[in-house]
Every structure is written in C-alpha cells, then in structure tokens.
Scaffold this active site. Structure first.
Site, mmCIF file in Angstrom:
data_model
loop_
_atom_site.group_PDB
_atom_site.id
_atom_site.type_symbol
_atom_site.label_atom_id
_atom_site.label_comp_id
_atom_site.label_asym_id
_atom_site.label_seq_id
_atom_site.Cartn_x
_atom_site.Cartn_y
_atom_site.Cartn_z
ATOM 1 N N ALA A 63 -40.467 -9.578 6.366
ATOM 2 C CA ALA A 63 -40.502 -8.112 6.216
ATOM 3 C C ALA A 63 -39.160 -7.552 6.677
ATOM 4 O O ALA A 63 -39.090 -6.432 7.174
ATOM 5 C CB ALA A 63 -41.646 -7.526 7.034
ATOM 6 N N SER A 64 -38.081 -8.370 6.514
ATOM 7 C CA SER A 64 -36.775 -7.869 6.979
ATOM 8 C C SER A 64 -35.941 -7.391 5.790
ATOM 9 O O SER A 64 -36.001 -6.209 5.438
ATOM 10 C CB SER A 64 -36.053 -8.938 7.798
ATOM 11 O OG SER A 64 -35.811 -10.107 7.054
ATOM 12 N N ASP A 87 -32.546 -16.252 18.232
ATOM 13 C CA ASP A 87 -31.640 -15.123 17.967
ATOM 14 C C ASP A 87 -30.216 -15.607 18.201
ATOM 15 O O ASP A 87 -30.000 -16.472 19.052
ATOM 16 C CB ASP A 87 -31.971 -13.938 18.897
ATOM 17 C CG ASP A 87 -31.409 -12.628 18.365
ATOM 18 O OD1 ASP A 87 -30.187 -12.535 18.180
ATOM 19 O OD2 ASP A 87 -32.196 -11.698 18.108
ATOM 20 N N GLY A 96 -42.672 -0.537 7.031
ATOM 21 C CA GLY A 96 -42.320 0.538 7.965
ATOM 22 C C GLY A 96 -42.846 1.898 7.547
ATOM 23 O O GLY A 96 -42.584 2.900 8.206
ATOM 24 N N ASP A 138 -42.633 -8.676 1.992
ATOM 25 C CA ASP A 138 -42.581 -7.215 1.823
ATOM 26 C C ASP A 138 -41.264 -6.766 1.194
ATOM 27 O O ASP A 138 -41.155 -5.643 0.726
ATOM 28 C CB ASP A 138 -42.737 -6.560 3.210
ATOM 29 C CG ASP A 138 -42.825 -5.044 3.140
ATOM 30 O OD1 ASP A 138 -43.658 -4.541 2.352
ATOM 31 O OD2 ASP A 138 -42.073 -4.354 3.858
ATOM 32 N N HIS A 166 -42.247 -3.235 -0.054
ATOM 33 C CA HIS A 166 -41.344 -2.728 0.995
ATOM 34 C C HIS A 166 -41.970 -1.540 1.748
ATOM 35 O O HIS A 166 -41.386 -0.454 1.822
ATOM 36 C CB HIS A 166 -39.994 -2.319 0.389
ATOM 37 C CG HIS A 166 -38.881 -2.328 1.389
ATOM 38 N ND1 HIS A 166 -37.586 -2.646 1.082
ATOM 39 C CD2 HIS A 166 -38.872 -2.052 2.721
ATOM 40 C CE1 HIS A 166 -36.837 -2.566 2.152
ATOM 41 N NE2 HIS A 166 -37.604 -2.194 3.178
ATOM 42 N N ILE A 180 -37.945 -4.996 16.336
ATOM 43 C CA ILE A 180 -39.230 -5.357 15.711
ATOM 44 C C ILE A 180 -39.734 -6.675 16.278
ATOM 45 O O ILE A 180 -40.919 -6.807 16.627
ATOM 46 C CB ILE A 180 -39.076 -5.424 14.170
ATOM 47 C CG1 ILE A 180 -38.735 -4.033 13.623
ATOM 48 C CG2 ILE A 180 -40.359 -5.952 13.523
ATOM 49 C CD1 ILE A 180 -38.357 -3.996 12.170
ATOM 50 N N GLU A 217 -35.306 -5.050 -5.820
ATOM 51 C CA GLU A 217 -36.485 -4.196 -5.731
ATOM 52 C C GLU A 217 -36.355 -3.053 -6.736
ATOM 53 O O GLU A 217 -35.263 -2.480 -6.877
ATOM 54 C CB GLU A 217 -36.624 -3.642 -4.309
ATOM 55 C CG GLU A 217 -36.849 -4.754 -3.298
ATOM 56 C CD GLU A 217 -37.022 -4.250 -1.863
ATOM 57 O OE1 GLU A 217 -37.035 -3.019 -1.641
ATOM 58 O OE2 GLU A 217 -37.150 -5.101 -0.964
HETATM 59 P P1 NAI Z 1 -32.545 -5.164 15.291
HETATM 60 O O1 NAI Z 1 -31.101 -4.954 15.004
HETATM 61 O O2 NAI Z 1 -33.133 -4.464 16.465
HETATM 62 O O3 NAI Z 1 -32.831 -6.732 15.462
HETATM 63 C C1 NAI Z 1 -32.276 -7.713 14.633
HETATM 64 C C2 NAI Z 1 -32.097 -8.967 15.473
HETATM 65 O O4 NAI Z 1 -31.659 -10.023 14.613
HETATM 66 C C3 NAI Z 1 -31.040 -8.827 16.570
HETATM 67 O O5 NAI Z 1 -31.572 -9.232 17.810
HETATM 68 C C4 NAI Z 1 -29.910 -9.731 16.109
HETATM 69 O O6 NAI Z 1 -29.187 -10.310 17.182
HETATM 70 C C5 NAI Z 1 -30.690 -10.781 15.333
HETATM 71 N N1 NAI Z 1 -29.892 -11.544 14.398
HETATM 72 C C6 NAI Z 1 -28.850 -11.105 13.645
HETATM 73 N N2 NAI Z 1 -28.370 -12.126 12.902
HETATM 74 C C7 NAI Z 1 -29.131 -13.217 13.177
HETATM 75 C C8 NAI Z 1 -29.128 -14.550 12.738
HETATM 76 N N3 NAI Z 1 -28.251 -14.968 11.831
HETATM 77 N N4 NAI Z 1 -30.044 -15.385 13.252
HETATM 78 C C9 NAI Z 1 -30.942 -14.966 14.185
HETATM 79 N N5 NAI Z 1 -30.996 -13.702 14.645
HETATM 80 C C10 NAI Z 1 -30.098 -12.843 14.147
HETATM 81 O O7 NAI Z 1 -33.306 -4.791 13.954
HETATM 82 P P2 NAI Z 1 -34.832 -4.378 13.792
HETATM 83 O O8 NAI Z 1 -34.973 -2.920 13.962
HETATM 84 O O9 NAI Z 1 -35.663 -5.292 14.619
HETATM 85 O O10 NAI Z 1 -35.044 -4.693 12.231
HETATM 86 C C11 NAI Z 1 -34.974 -6.033 11.737
HETATM 87 C C12 NAI Z 1 -34.952 -6.016 10.236
HETATM 88 O O11 NAI Z 1 -36.113 -5.401 9.711
HETATM 89 C C13 NAI Z 1 -33.776 -5.262 9.616
HETATM 90 O O12 NAI Z 1 -33.252 -6.030 8.571
HETATM 91 C C14 NAI Z 1 -34.394 -4.061 8.999
HETATM 92 O O13 NAI Z 1 -33.683 -3.611 7.888
HETATM 93 C C15 NAI Z 1 -35.762 -4.591 8.609
HETATM 94 N N6 NAI Z 1 -36.756 -3.527 8.447
HETATM 95 C C16 NAI Z 1 -37.656 -3.615 7.414
HETATM 96 C C17 NAI Z 1 -38.612 -2.631 7.232
HETATM 97 C C18 NAI Z 1 -39.611 -2.716 6.128
HETATM 98 O O14 NAI Z 1 -40.175 -1.716 5.740
HETATM 99 N N7 NAI Z 1 -39.882 -3.896 5.620
HETATM 100 C C19 NAI Z 1 -38.650 -1.438 8.095
HETATM 101 C C20 NAI Z 1 -37.736 -1.495 9.202
HETATM 102 C C21 NAI Z 1 -36.794 -2.487 9.341
#
Ligand code: NAI
Length: 411
Positions: free
Chosen positions: A240-241, A183, A297, A266, A294, A164, A271
């Site tokens: 939004a994580s 990161d 996505g 978000d 939420h 994302i 929740e």
């Molecule tokens: P991803 O796994 O591709 O990326 C996450 C990144 O965070 C990675 O590059 C990782 O190295 C980094 N990371 C991990 N721990 C860290 C830390 N302590 N400090 C800095 N960076 C760190 O995941 P993606 O697909 O990008 O999703 C990210 C988040 O978004 C997830 O938590 C996911 O659950 C959430 N999400 C939320 C949605 C919503 O509807 N609000 C929908 C889809 C995902």
C-alpha cells in the site's frame, strides 16, 4: 502599519476543491475572518484572475499551480500555498521557492487509515477470506480450515518503518503478531518490535511482508522475482506504498505458483487518472488477491485531519512566520511573537545577505531581540524579532538588500 495584511483579520484565504470544513473551522478559531471556499478546482486563467485578492491559497490535487501562475504579477500578494493532500506534484515547487512562497502539505493525516486497512488485509488474507468470498460469489460452498490461520503469533515484516510502518506495528502487536522491520535508516523500535539487519533476513523469516517505503530510485522494483523466491513459502504480501516498488508480473507468477499464498495491492505501476476509467492488471481474476484502487489513506477521518493539519501550518506561517514542516522552505519553528515586530526576510542563498540585513538594523538603531536563519540550496530564510519601532523606511531598505526575494513584517 507596514503590511496591511500583517493582521490576520485582513488575511484573505481562498480554499478550493471542497477542502474539508475542518480547515475553515481552524482558520475561524484562530481569528481569521476572510475565508472564501470553492467546491471545484480552478484552471490556470481562473487562478491568475483570483490571485490578486488572495494571501493564503488552499488546494487539493487537481488545481495546477504552475510556473506561469506563480511567476505572474497576480501572485505578488500570495503569501503561502497549502496542499490539502499528501502530494505536491501539482505545484511548481521550484518557482514557489524562488518566489519566496512556502508550500505546506499534510503527509501524516492518513497514516492511521493506511495502517488500519493493512491490518484488516493481513487478517483476511491469513484466513483465506478473499478466496472463500470469491467462491461463494460463484455459488461454491467450500467450508474448512486448511490454509486458514490466526494472526496471533505470526511474524509480520514491515519494510519501511516510518509513520505508517510504526503505526501498523502498534496495531499488529495488539492482535498478538510478532513484528519486525527493515529500514535503511536506523529507527527507534516501538513496543516489542525488532529491527532486522537486512532485507533478505526479513523476507526469509516473516509470515507476512508489507511495504511502507516511499518511491525513490532505490525502492523502484525493490521486490521482484528474486525477493518472492526468498520469502517463506505461503507468505502473505501487501503493498500500500507506491506501485513502482513491486514487479507486478513477478508477483502474479508467485501467486499462481502458490509460493505466495495471498496478496493485497492498493497501488499500481500505472493507475487510471479518473474514476470510471478502465483498469487492467495481471493480478485480476486471482481469488487470493485483494485489489483496491489506491484508497488505503482515503477515509472521512483522514479528510478531517488533513483540513486541521494543513490549516494549522498555514496559520502558524501567517501569524508567526513558522515554516516547520514546509515542503520547500528552510525550517524555522516559531511560536508566539515575543518582540514588537517580526521581520521575515526571504533571500537567495548567496554570501553577504545577512550582513546587509543586519547593517540596515544597525544603521537605523533597531535593537534585535532574537534572530534565526535557516537556508536550503536555493534560499535563505532570516527571521528577526525587533524591539523598537520599525519604519517603512527600514522595510524598503531591507527590500533593497542584495538577493532579497520577499520581506514581510508581522506585528
Ligand atoms: P515515511 O517517510 O514516514 O516512511 C518511509 C520509511 O521508509 C522511512 O522510515 C524510510 O527510511 C524508509 N525507507 C526509505 N527507503 C527505503 C528502502 N530502500 N528500504 C527500506 N526502507 C526505506 O512515509 P509514510 O508516511 O510511512 O508513507 C510510506 C509510503 O506510503 C509512502 O510511499 C506513501 O506515499 C505511501 N502512502 C500510500 C497511501 C495509500 O493510499 N496507499 C496513503 C499514504 C501514504
């Protein structure tokens, strides 16, 4: 024929919870014929009743695939489970692994949807639109440009430069933002995006901070009073994580004090589980906050993509034994079927299994055209392409090898 449903025409697919039609279309396009769909989730008893006639099971988040379901004799024929969503908490992954059943999900289908919503929020918050919107709803006309800024030239700080974060970086650069990220893992920056060496620097330098990290013990509470105090005065903040990564009370204080000029949230530490349930947060009634349930996505496009993404993984597993991107299986990426038969052997990760398997091939003079082995802590997954005819006798000998969980033969 060694395995009646090694042929895809006979593979029985059951898709629950109104999984998008795009999944059915993908299965049909790949030549699968027996596809049943249900609009609703099934409970434990119903699932157990249906499973003897199911090879491929597709669910979303409501159907619970429990230990009881997976360990029941009904699940003997179950080849694979597809979670047509992001999370897999509804599936007992440990039992699925121990039973030799790979689980797949669709983690990337909604990446773009999240990134687009966050970009929209950045623009709205920099312009102070949420406050102006709230004022007009209260019949207060407050025209003017103070605290109203373009996104162009502003510094965006992305925490977590994964799928994302990367996608958002592209979109933000397209509107002229200068993008930075922090990161914990070294990441190749895309476009003109720049990494920063530590979180503090990102917080100090950027006009907008947005969170895109997963929920881990290290990210829990990673943004609190100290981090808000470190941010540039007037910074915009977005999460939004996952709800657990931000201290919401500290954010409310930072917004009330004006240290943070606006926020879009978000996801929340707690929740509601059902639509219509009450929601309560210290962020309610703050005009400069966009609250969403939420849904970053949740788009129609994401549903289409998820249907395609997960069904493709299931198809590749059934047809070729590929476990690429499985949640619980050792990853073996396979395309095509070069040999005469492909033997998929799932076993406990204990010493001596491979020599037992290869002993069976050798004793029966079966020529091996290619072999792949991957393991994780719990299991090993050995894929063997064989040139010669492969008998039922060979299959039963492989099933008798020590540590064997499952054997499947694709022809
Ligand atoms: P991803 O796994 O591709 O990326 C996450 C990144 O965070 C990675 O590059 C990782 O190295 C980094 N990371 C991990 N721990 C860290 C830390 N302590 N400090 C800095 N960076 C760190 O995941 P993606 O697909 O990008 O999703 C990210 C988040 O978004 C997830 O938590 C996911 O659950 C959430 N999400 C939320 C949605 C919503 O509807 N609000 C929908 C889809 C995902």
């Amino acid at each position: 024929m060694l395995d009646a449903r090694a042929r895809k025409e006979e593979t029985r697919i059951l898709l629950l919870e109104g999984i998008h039609e795009s999944a059915v279309e993908s299965f049909k396009a790949a030549g699968f014929k027996s596809i049943e769909t249900e609009k609703r989730a099934l409970d434990e008893e119903e699932i157990i009743k249906r499973l003897p006639d199911v090879d491929v099971l597709g669910i979303r988040s409501r159907t619970q695939i429990t230990q009881r379901v997976l360990a029941s004799p009904a699940a003997k024929e179950l080849l694979v489970v597809g979670a047509f969503c992001i999370g897999t908490n509804q599936i007992d992954i440990k039992t699925a692994t121990a039973s030799g059943i790979p689980v797949f999900n669709g983690p990337y289908s909604n990446t773009r949807s999240v990134a687009e919503m966050v970009l929209g929020e950045i623009i709205m918050l920099l312009r102070g639109v949420p406050e102006k919107n709230a004022q007009l709803h209260r019949a207060v006309w407050q025209k003017g440009s103070p605290n109203s800024f373009e996104a162009r030239g502003k510094k965006l700080g992305i925490i977590g430069y994964g799928n994302i974060g990367t996608q958002l970086g592209y979109l933000a650069e397209a509107v002229g933002m200068r993008v930075y990220f922090y990161d914990v893992v070294p990441k190749l920056p895309h476009g003109n995006v720049l990494p920063v060496p530590n979180l503090k620097k990102l917080l100090q330098d950027c006009d907008v901070i947005t969170m895109h990290v997963p929920e881990t013990p290290f990210t829990r509470g990673m943004i609190g009073a100290e981090q808000f105090a470190t941010m540039k005065p007037g910074c915009v903040f977005i999460n939004a994580s996952r709800g657990s990564v931000v201290d919401i009370a500290a954010l409310a204080d930072a917004l009330k004090s004006g240290r943070i000029s606006g926020a879009a949230i978000d996801v929340f530490p707690e929740e509601p589980s059902c639509d219509g349930d009450a929601f309560c947060s210290p962020l309610q009634h703050l005009d400069n906050v966009i609250l969403t349930p939420h849904i970053a996505g949740s788009t129609q496009e994401a549903q289409v993509h998820i249907g395609e993404e997960v069904s493709e993984k299931l198809i590749n597993y059934v047809q070729f034994g590929s476990t690429n991107m499985s949640v619980n299986f050792p990853q073996v990426s396979l395309h095509g079927l070069p040999g005469r038969h492909r033997v998929l052997h799932v076993h406990k990760n204990i010493p001596g299994v491979m020599s037992a398997i290869n002993g069976v091939f050798s004793d029966l003079h079966v020529n091996i055209a290619g072999q792949y082995l991957q393991t994780n802590q719990a299991i090993g997954y050995a894929v063997t392409d064989v040139e010669s005819e492969f008998s039922a006798d060979a299959l039963s000998k492989l099933q008798a090898a020590p540590g064997t969980i499952r054997v499947r033969v694709i022809s």
